[in-house]
Design a protein around this motif. Structure first.
Motif, PDB file in Angstrom:
ATOM      1  N   SER A   1     135.855  49.040  90.147  1.00 47.73           N
ATOM      2  CA  SER A   1     134.471  49.296  90.553  1.00 47.73           C
ATOM      3  C   SER A   1     133.617  48.040  90.401  1.00 47.73           C
ATOM      4  CB  SER A   1     133.863  50.413  89.711  1.00 47.73           C
ATOM      5  OG  SER A   1     134.604  51.576  89.860  1.00 47.73           O
ATOM      6  N   GLU A   2     133.867  47.295  89.308  1.00 46.49           N
ATOM      7  CA  GLU A   2     133.095  46.061  89.113  1.00 46.49           C
ATOM      8  C   GLU A   2     133.374  45.056  90.233  1.00 46.49           C
ATOM      9  OE1 GLU A   2     133.799  44.495  85.142  1.00 46.49           O
ATOM     10  OE2 GLU A   2     133.216  46.429  84.283  1.00 46.49           O
ATOM     11  N   LEU A   3     134.665  44.912  90.583  1.00 49.52           N
ATOM     12  CA  LEU A   3     135.020  43.979  91.662  1.00 49.52           C
ATOM     13  C   LEU A   3     134.364  44.409  92.973  1.00 49.52           C
ATOM     14  CD1 LEU A   3     138.819  43.443  90.894  1.00 49.52           C
ATOM     15  CD2 LEU A   3     136.979  41.777  90.603  1.00 49.52           C
ATOM     16  N   ASP A   4     134.264  45.731  93.159  1.00 52.84           N
ATOM     17  CA  ASP A   4     133.620  46.261  94.359  1.00 52.84           C
ATOM     18  C   ASP A   4     132.139  45.882  94.368  1.00 52.84           C
ATOM     19  OD1 ASP A   4     133.133  47.761  96.670  1.00 52.84           O
ATOM     20  OD2 ASP A   4     132.638  49.540  95.495  1.00 52.84           O
ATOM     21  N   MET A   5     131.500  46.044  93.209  1.00 51.16           N
ATOM     22  CA  MET A   5     130.072  45.723  93.118  1.00 51.16           C
ATOM     23  C   MET A   5     129.817  44.243  93.383  1.00 51.16           C
ATOM     24  SD  MET A   5     127.912  48.101  90.906  1.00 51.16           S
ATOM     25  CE  MET A   5     127.899  47.434  89.273  1.00 51.16           C
ATOM     26  N   LEU A   6     130.783  43.407  92.980  1.00 48.92           N
ATOM     27  CA  LEU A   6     130.630  41.968  93.190  1.00 48.92           C
ATOM     28  C   LEU A   6     130.891  41.575  94.644  1.00 48.92           C
ATOM     29  CD1 LEU A   6     132.418  40.711  89.967  1.00 48.92           C
ATOM     30  CD2 LEU A   6     130.008  40.454  90.499  1.00 48.92           C
ATOM     31  N   GLY A   7     131.376  42.547  95.436  1.00 47.17           N
ATOM     32  CA  GLY A   7     131.608  42.271  96.852  1.00 47.17           C
ATOM     33  C   GLY A   7     132.898  41.526  97.130  1.00 47.17           C
ATOM     34  N   ILE A   8     133.809  41.463  96.128  1.00 47.85           N
ATOM     35  CA  ILE A   8     135.074  40.759  96.353  1.00 47.85           C
ATOM     36  C   ILE A   8     136.080  41.691  97.015  1.00 47.85           C
ATOM     37  CG2 ILE A   8     136.905  39.440  95.250  1.00 47.85           C
ATOM     38  CD1 ILE A   8     134.999  39.033  92.928  1.00 47.85           C
TER      39      ILE A   8
END
Length: 495
Positions: free
Chosen positions: A437-444
């Motif tokens: 989810s964090e990687l998703d939020m970072l747009g990666i």
DNA sequence: CTTCCACAGGAAGAAACGGCTC
DNA sequence: GAGCCGTTTCTTCCTGTGGAAG
């Protein structure tokens, strides 16, 4: 306010008043006088006319002297804060608006003006800026504020002691001012002694270790030491509330009832319009006494802003006509973010300089748009924690060697393989879910929750645009070096 | 309509750590 | 050096859920 143009420059000795290089031949072309046949590394790069006059004007840190399309908001803020100059407590203000809508720039502009005005009116008035994205716990907010005021007080005490010591010295030497006689001496010495005692009492707050109420007390004492109106500007206040609740705001909003000499007022700046929903009703009503909303800029307004800055930043005739409208249009798509528009324009200019073209063109803007996105991703990936890198690497391998989007379970399987291969600790699936989810939020990566009916609910994960560049950044991490031969194994597993 | 998969994601708290006090 | 305190990271336990299959 802006001293950018007159700032002292260590190299300015080499410039004549016209700004041309008299170190070499006078003239607009910067060519070295020495042997040019060989050519140094930089000669080629410096060939051609520079297109920038003052690039710093396009940087986010620059606070402009005028903020186009924000005059009304600035006046609104100023009229609320003006009461500080009458020694009254200004109402607390909440400022809303998305990134790059000029909230912070306008607030900083108003607070600088206020501090300047307070010098003229001789009413001490301090604005303290706290960025809650960085300083995001109650302890740290109070520690930062306490230390700032402690430093201020110590400086003031130092100056006062110096003044008094000087008076004592001249009195003893017999060349003091007329209004001072030897009878004043004990009083002066007493005052010096009292100030030195105060100096002892102020102790800087450490990064951690103290109970929070003690930090609060240190802040309280430091603020109340000298009479003044204090405005605490909490930028990204929603991050603070999200991270550590509303205790900080509750304590701050109540502080005035205990202060004797000073007054404190809060100015909260938030990206999130609905962040007050989660607040304690008492905090909400006191914090939101005044609310100001900054709407996003539209493309026309962005164009105005860019034109304003470009005039100072670029030499005349350095931009083709379409450049500014295009930058404005790109940034308007990203919810009217002026910061983004300025970044785009600056980067386009830099690319143009590198091409040694005379004028910035549409292609430079398009390339700048690509470059900014890629640079951001590379920087984010490079600074990711080790475990997040492993999860991301697992996602990339799956993306490379399978056709469909990967699911949480599959990513976790590959991640476990990688951990085993590298001998790293292996986290639980629950934790890996949060990392995804964090990687998703970072747009990666893109992670969408989908339901496969009988076959359960999961996240479908795909890599956003720059997969190969992302992989290259990960591979450059020394800890991933020994992973070379794992790929075929993972490939075989999912073929 | 009911069942049931394969997770999502919230809550609570354990563990580890840096830095303090006494 | 023991004992606190605040912070971060992670685990454990748990409830919730969209929709295909039956």
């Amino acid at each position: 306010m802006s001293d950018k143009n007159q700032r002292s420059n260590p190299l300015s000795a080499g410039l004549d008043s016209g700004g041309s290089f008299n170190r070499f031949e006078t003239g607009s072309q910067r060519k070295p006088t020495a042997d040019t046949s060989r050519g140094s590394l930089f000669d080629e790069l410096l060939e051609g006319e520079p297109i920038f006059d003052d690039k710093d004007v396009l940087r986010p840190a620059y606070t402009p002297s005028t903020l186009p399309h924000r005059e009304a908001k600035i006046n609104e803020m100023a009229s609320i804060l003006a009461s500080a100059l009458r020694s009254e407590t200004p109402s607390n203000i909440l400022i809303y608006g998305k990134t790059g809508t000029g909230k912070t720039a306008s607030s900083k502009y108003v607070s600088e003006e206020l501090e300047r005005a307070s010098d003229r009116y001789e009413l001490p008035c301090h604005v303290e800026y706290v960025n809650c994205e960085v300083i995001d716990t109650q302890y740290r907010v109070f520690a930062k504020l306490a230390n700032t005021f402690i430093d201020n007080n110590l400086n003031a005490i130092d100056a006062q002691i110096e003044l008094l010591t000087e008076q004592v010295r001249s009195l003893r030497a017999g060349d003091g001012p007329e209004e001072l006689t030897m009878d004043n001496l004990p009083e002066l010495l007493d005052r010096i002694q009292a100030l030195e005692a105060d100096q002892e009492n102020f102790e800087r707050v450490p990064m951690t270790g103290w109970p929070t109420d003690r930090v609060y007390e240190a802040f309280f004492d430091a603020v109340d030491y000298q009479e003044c109106v204090v405005i605490i500007m909490l930028d990204e206040i929603d991050k603070l509330v999200e991270k550590s609740g509303d205790d900080t705001l509750y304590n701050l909003s109540r502080i005035n009832s205990d202060l004797v000499r000073s007054r404190v007022s809060i100015m909260g700046i938030s990206n999130d319009l609905r962040f007050t929903d989660t607040l304690d009703p008492r905090v909400r009503s006191s914090l939101g006494e005044e609310e100001i909303v900054f709407p996003p800029y539209d493309a026309n307004q962005l164009r105005d802003i860019l034109e304003h800055r470009a005039e100072v930043a670029f030499k005349s005739n350095s931009l083709t006509e379409e450049v500014i409208p295009l930058c404005a249009a790109y940034a308007a798509q990203e919810h009217g973010d002026a910061r983004r528009a300025l970044d785009l324009l600056r980067t386009a200019g830099e690319l143009c300089e590198r091409d040694q073209s005379d004028r910035v063109e549409v292609t430079h803007v398009k390339r700048a748009q690509e470059k900014l996105e890629l640079d951001r991703i590379i920087e984010v990936v490079r600074t990711l924690p080790h475990q997040s890198k492993l999860v991301l690497y697992a996602t990339i391998l799956l993306d490379k060697y399978t056709d469909s989007n990967s699911k949480t379970g599959e990513v976790y399987d590959v991640y476990r393989q990688l951990c085993e291969e590298l001998g790293s600790d292996c986290l639980t699936q629950r934790r890996v879910t949060s990392l995804i989810s964090e990687l998703d939020m970072l747009g990666i990566i893109n992670a969408v929750v989908v339901s496969k009916g009988r076959y359960g609910r999961t996240k479908e994960i795909s890599i956003s645009k720059h997969r190969d560049e992302t992989e290259a950044v990960l591979s450059s991490d020394s800890r991933f070096a020994e992973l070379g031969d794992v790929q075929p194994y993972i490939q075989a597993r999912f073929d």
